[in-house]
Design an enzyme around this catalytic site. Structure first.
Site, PDB file in Angstrom:
ATOM      1  N   PRO A   2       0.832  -1.205   0.000  1.00  0.00           N
ATOM      2  CG  PRO A   2      -0.099  -1.092   2.138  1.00  0.00           C
ATOM      3  CD  PRO A   2       0.721  -1.956   1.247  1.00  0.00           C
ATOM      4  CD  GLU A   3       3.820   2.986  -3.112  1.00  0.00           C
ATOM      5  OE1 GLU A   3       4.244   3.911  -2.385  1.00  0.00           O
ATOM      6  OE2 GLU A   3       4.576   2.187  -3.691  1.00  0.00           O
ATOM      7  CE  LYS A  58       4.349   3.506   2.590  1.00  0.00           C
ATOM      8  NZ  LYS A  58       4.530   2.552   1.466  1.00  0.00           N
ATOM      9  CG  HIS A 108      -3.048 -14.889   5.783  1.00  0.00           C
ATOM     10  ND1 HIS A 108      -1.940 -15.497   6.316  1.00  0.00           N
ATOM     11  CD2 HIS A 108      -3.282 -15.503   4.594  1.00  0.00           C
ATOM     12  CE1 HIS A 108      -1.506 -16.430   5.469  1.00  0.00           C
ATOM     13  NE2 HIS A 108      -2.305 -16.451   4.425  1.00  0.00           N
ATOM     14  NE  ARG A 127       5.491 -10.474   1.588  1.00  0.00           N
ATOM     15  CZ  ARG A 127       6.394  -9.953   0.797  1.00  0.00           C
ATOM     16  NH1 ARG A 127       6.025  -9.232  -0.238  1.00  0.00           N
ATOM     17  NH2 ARG A 127       7.681 -10.126   1.023  1.00  0.00           N
ATOM     18  NE  ARG A 293      11.289  -0.425  -3.668  1.00  0.00           N
ATOM     19  CZ  ARG A 293      10.440   0.382  -3.054  1.00  0.00           C
ATOM     20  NH1 ARG A 293      10.865   1.179  -2.111  1.00  0.00           N
ATOM     21  NH2 ARG A 293       9.167   0.401  -3.378  1.00  0.00           N
TER      22      ARG A 293
END
Ligand code: ZN
Length: 303
Positions: A2-3, A58, A108, A127, A293
């Site tokens: 998620p950005e 974030k 999860h 994750r 990246r």
């Protein structure tokens, strides 16, 4: 991952669905996520009502009426699904909740927040790089995660604190910085929450080579050049566009599985290796790796 625009979408969803609701339980289904859970996490929130939901970079900050602020970071794959306690909430266009029938359990699902009206919020993270903790409101600004974050890229409602990024301030921070502009923009102490995708796009749209040393975007007297002003404006515009794309009404914010915060993006450079450049139509998008990246750029028009 998620950005920032997606985290902002989650913030709006949580604010709309959770404001005013009272916590009756925090169910922790494992020892922790990226870090162990606080032993007293539930105790800190029990009986408290949600007053506001903020965002800093974030990080989501859920503020309660007992002075606690719960900090939540979605890590690589964190999501919230909000399940309504009654049909009216689940059908309301201004509420991103789904009905209990629509909710599909997932192995999860690690944390469940229960509210007094039988609604609940489920935090799912396959994750497990996300984390959740709660602290006293007056300790938020000094918290080790929050304190070192650079200025916020956009001024908007719901942002915790005052700091705002602009070209002049950016210029001051990079006076002697010879590292590439791409990695500089990803440095969270320079500017908060500009993700890899958005930085690639902004550099592509403004015709700036990702490997250009950051301080070469300054004028001789060390001020922001026209290019730098354009770059800052473009970063802000791209974030705004992405936030708008996240949903025009809150019910659009929900993914197909009812979870908040992930939406498809349309890009000119990111992920387009080998495609014709949409800025100059002479070049083909190339990929290089910077700081581990991927960078996508056009070798013809980015100088
Ligand atoms: Zn090009």
């Amino acid at each position: 991952m998620p950005e920032l625009p997606e985290v902002e979408t989650v913030r709006r969803g949580l604010e709309s669905a959770w404001r005013g609701r009272e916590v009756t339980g925090v169910e922790l289904r494992r020892e922790g996520l990226r870090y162990p859970f606080q032993a007293d996490l539930e105790e800190r929130l029990l009986g408290a009502r949600v007053v506001d939901v903020w965002r800093r970079a974030k990080y989501l900050l859920v503020e309660f009426d007992n002075g606690q602020v719960m900090v939540s970071h979605l890590g690589m794959s964190g999501k919230y699904t909000l399940v309504a306690g009654n049909e009216m909430d689940a059908k309301s266009a201004s509420n991103p909740m789904i009905s209990e029938d629509e909710f599909i359990e997932n192995k999860h699902d690690h944390v469940v927040f229960h509210f007094a009206d039988n609604s609940y919020g489920v935090y799912t993270d396959h994750r497990r790089f996300g984390f959740i903790f709660s602290l006293d409101k007056e300790d938020v600004d000094d918290n080790k995660f929050i304190a070192k974050i650079g200025p916020e890229p956009l001024r908007m409602e719901g942002v915790w604190g005052e700091s705002l990024w602009d070209a002049n301030q950016f210029a001051k921070k990079i006076q002697n910085r010879k590292s590439p502009i791409k990695t500089t923009l990803l440095d969270q102490q320079i500017v908060a929450g500009l993700g890899n995708i958005y930085v690639c796009e902004a550099l592509h749209r403004t015709g700036i080579h990702p490997e250009k040393p950051a301080n070469e975007l300054l004028t001789k007297s060390g001020k922001a050049s026209k290019k730098m002003v354009d770059l800052v404006a473009e970063c802000q515009l791209i974030l705004k566009e992405a936030i708008l794309a996240g949903g025009s009404t809150l019910s659009d914010f929900k993914g197909v599985d009812g979870s908040l915060g992930y939406f498809p993006h349309q890009f000119g450079a990111y992920g387009k290796e080998g495609d014709a450049c949409n800025q100059c139509s002479r070049g083909k998008i190339a990929r290089i790796v910077q700081g581990g990246r991927s960078t996508f750029y056009c070798p013809k028009c980015q100088k």
